[in-house]
Design a protein around this motif. Structure first.
Motif, PDB file in Angstrom:
ATOM      1  N   THR A   1     -27.542  -1.619  39.256  1.00 53.80           N
ATOM      2  CA  THR A   1     -27.577  -1.356  40.693  1.00 53.80           C
ATOM      3  C   THR A   1     -26.271  -0.686  41.095  1.00 53.80           C
ATOM      4  OG1 THR A   1     -28.998  -3.263  41.074  1.00 53.80           O
ATOM      5  CG2 THR A   1     -27.790  -2.399  42.973  1.00 53.80           C
ATOM      6  N   VAL A   2     -26.381   0.455  41.730  1.00 48.57           N
ATOM      7  CA  VAL A   2     -25.207   1.205  42.173  1.00 48.57           C
ATOM      8  C   VAL A   2     -25.124   1.101  43.680  1.00 48.57           C
ATOM      9  CG1 VAL A   2     -24.132   3.479  42.267  1.00 48.57           C
ATOM     10  CG2 VAL A   2     -25.439   2.811  40.252  1.00 48.57           C
ATOM     11  N   LYS A   3     -23.983   0.674  44.184  1.00 44.98           N
ATOM     12  CA  LYS A   3     -23.775   0.611  45.631  1.00 44.98           C
ATOM     13  C   LYS A   3     -23.284   1.971  46.111  1.00 44.98           C
ATOM     14  CE  LYS A   3     -22.957  -4.281  45.852  1.00 44.98           C
ATOM     15  NZ  LYS A   3     -22.139  -5.361  46.345  1.00 44.98           N
ATOM     16  N   PRO A   4     -23.717   2.392  47.302  1.00 46.51           N
ATOM     17  CA  PRO A   4     -23.283   3.695  47.808  1.00 46.51           C
ATOM     18  C   PRO A   4     -21.785   3.691  48.120  1.00 46.51           C
ATOM     19  CG  PRO A   4     -24.518   2.508  49.483  1.00 46.51           C
ATOM     20  CD  PRO A   4     -24.599   1.701  48.235  1.00 46.51           C
ATOM     21  N   ASP A   5     -21.174   4.857  47.965  1.00 50.79           N
ATOM     22  CA  ASP A   5     -19.764   5.007  48.345  1.00 50.79           C
ATOM     23  C   ASP A   5     -19.624   4.870  49.854  1.00 50.79           C
ATOM     24  OD1 ASP A   5     -19.255   5.550  45.669  1.00 50.79           O
ATOM     25  OD2 ASP A   5     -19.349   7.714  45.952  1.00 50.79           O
ATOM     26  N   VAL A   6     -20.573   5.472  50.575  1.00 50.00           N
ATOM     27  CA  VAL A   6     -20.573   5.447  52.035  1.00 50.00           C
ATOM     28  C   VAL A   6     -22.025   5.405  52.502  1.00 50.00           C
ATOM     29  CG1 VAL A   6     -19.874   6.675  54.129  1.00 50.00           C
ATOM     30  CG2 VAL A   6     -18.526   6.939  52.065  1.00 50.00           C
TER      31      VAL A   6
ATOM     32  N   VAL B   1     -28.185   7.731  55.957  1.00 51.78           N
ATOM     33  CA  VAL B   1     -27.531   8.578  54.958  1.00 51.78           C
ATOM     34  C   VAL B   1     -26.775   7.690  53.977  1.00 51.78           C
ATOM     35  CG1 VAL B   1     -25.877  10.446  54.602  1.00 51.78           C
ATOM     36  CG2 VAL B   1     -27.262  10.398  56.681  1.00 51.78           C
ATOM     37  N   TYR B   2     -26.926   7.999  52.692  1.00 50.93           N
ATOM     38  CA  TYR B   2     -26.216   7.287  51.635  1.00 50.93           C
ATOM     39  C   TYR B   2     -25.524   8.321  50.756  1.00 50.93           C
ATOM     40  CZ  TYR B   2     -29.197   3.427  53.023  1.00 50.93           C
ATOM     41  OH  TYR B   2     -29.837   2.459  53.740  1.00 50.93           O
ATOM     42  N   GLU B   3     -24.223   8.153  50.556  1.00 52.60           N
ATOM     43  CA  GLU B   3     -23.465   9.008  49.652  1.00 52.60           C
ATOM     44  C   GLU B   3     -23.079   8.168  48.446  1.00 52.60           C
ATOM     45  OE1 GLU B   3     -20.119  10.846  51.554  1.00 52.60           O
ATOM     46  OE2 GLU B   3     -21.260  11.337  53.353  1.00 52.60           O
ATOM     47  N   PHE B   4     -23.291   8.737  47.239  1.00 50.40           N
ATOM     48  CA  PHE B   4     -22.951   7.984  46.040  1.00 50.40           C
ATOM     49  C   PHE B   4     -22.495   8.922  44.936  1.00 50.40           C
ATOM     50  CE2 PHE B   4     -27.361   9.109  45.634  1.00 50.40           C
ATOM     51  CZ  PHE B   4     -27.531   9.418  44.291  1.00 50.40           C
ATOM     52  N   THR B   5     -21.791   8.353  43.963  1.00 52.08           N
ATOM     53  CA  THR B   5     -21.342   9.073  42.788  1.00 52.08           C
ATOM     54  C   THR B   5     -22.298   8.765  41.644  1.00 52.08           C
ATOM     55  OG1 THR B   5     -19.050   8.885  43.516  1.00 52.08           O
ATOM     56  CG2 THR B   5     -19.412   9.392  41.188  1.00 52.08           C
ATOM     57  N   PRO B   6     -22.958   9.769  41.077  1.00 59.39           N
ATOM     58  CA  PRO B   6     -23.875   9.507  39.972  1.00 59.39           C
ATOM     59  C   PRO B   6     -23.117   8.970  38.749  1.00 59.39           C
ATOM     60  CG  PRO B   6     -24.110  11.764  40.775  1.00 59.39           C
ATOM     61  CD  PRO B   6     -22.928  11.178  41.449  1.00 59.39           C
ATOM     62  N   LEU B   7     -23.706   8.006  38.076  1.00 59.51           N
ATOM     63  CA  LEU B   7     -23.064   7.438  36.888  1.00 59.51           C
ATOM     64  C   LEU B   7     -22.930   8.474  35.781  1.00 59.51           C
ATOM     65  CD1 LEU B   7     -24.824   3.957  36.705  1.00 59.51           C
ATOM     66  CD2 LEU B   7     -22.554   4.488  37.577  1.00 59.51           C
ATOM     67  N   SER B   8     -23.858   9.406  35.709  1.00 57.75           N
ATOM     68  CA  SER B   8     -23.828  10.402  34.641  1.00 57.75           C
ATOM     69  C   SER B   8     -22.884  11.567  34.924  1.00 57.75           C
ATOM     70  CB  SER B   8     -25.242  10.951  34.404  1.00 57.75           C
ATOM     71  OG  SER B   8     -25.717  11.570  35.582  1.00 57.75           O
TER      72      SER B   8
END
Length: 88
Positions: A31-36, A49-56
Motif C-alpha cells: 500500500t502506497v500512501k499519496p505524497d499529497v 486529487v492524489y499525487e504520488f511517487t511510483p515505486l518503479s
C-alpha cells in the motif's frame, strides 16, 4: 422451493468466491500512501486529487484525479525543486 434454495445457495457461494478471489489477488500488494492529497473546489463536481511517487520510478510524480464519474492520471519527471516525501 427446494430449487430456489439451491439457486440461492449457488449464487451466495459464487459471490463469496468473487470477494475472496479479489482479496487473495491483492493480499501481498504494498500500500502506497499519496505524497499529497487534496480537493479542488468546483461547481457540480467533487474533484479529488492524489499525487504520488511510483515505486518503479522515484524520479517521477503521478497525479490522479477522481470525480463521481471519471478518473484521470498523468505522470511526469520531477523537477529538481520538487518536495521530497522524506524531507517533510
Amino acid at each position: 422451493m427446494k430449487k430456489l434454495f439451491i439457486l440461492l445457495a449457488i449464487l451466495f457461494t459464487i459471490n463469496l468466491n468473487a470477494v475472496s478471489w479479489s482479496q487473495m489477488m491483492s493480499w501481498g500488494n504494498k500500500t502506497v500512501k499519496p505524497d499529497v492529497k487534496y480537493s479542488i473546489e468546483t461547481e457540480g463536481y467533487n474533484v479529488r486529487v492524489y499525487e504520488f511517487t511510483p515505486l518503479s520510478d522515484p524520479g517521477s510524480t503521478c497525479i490522479m484525479t477522481f470525480t463521481n464519474e471519471k478518473m484521470g492520471m498523468f505522470c511526469f519527471a520531477k523537477s529538481k525543486d520538487a518536495i521530497r516525501k522524506d524531507q517533510k
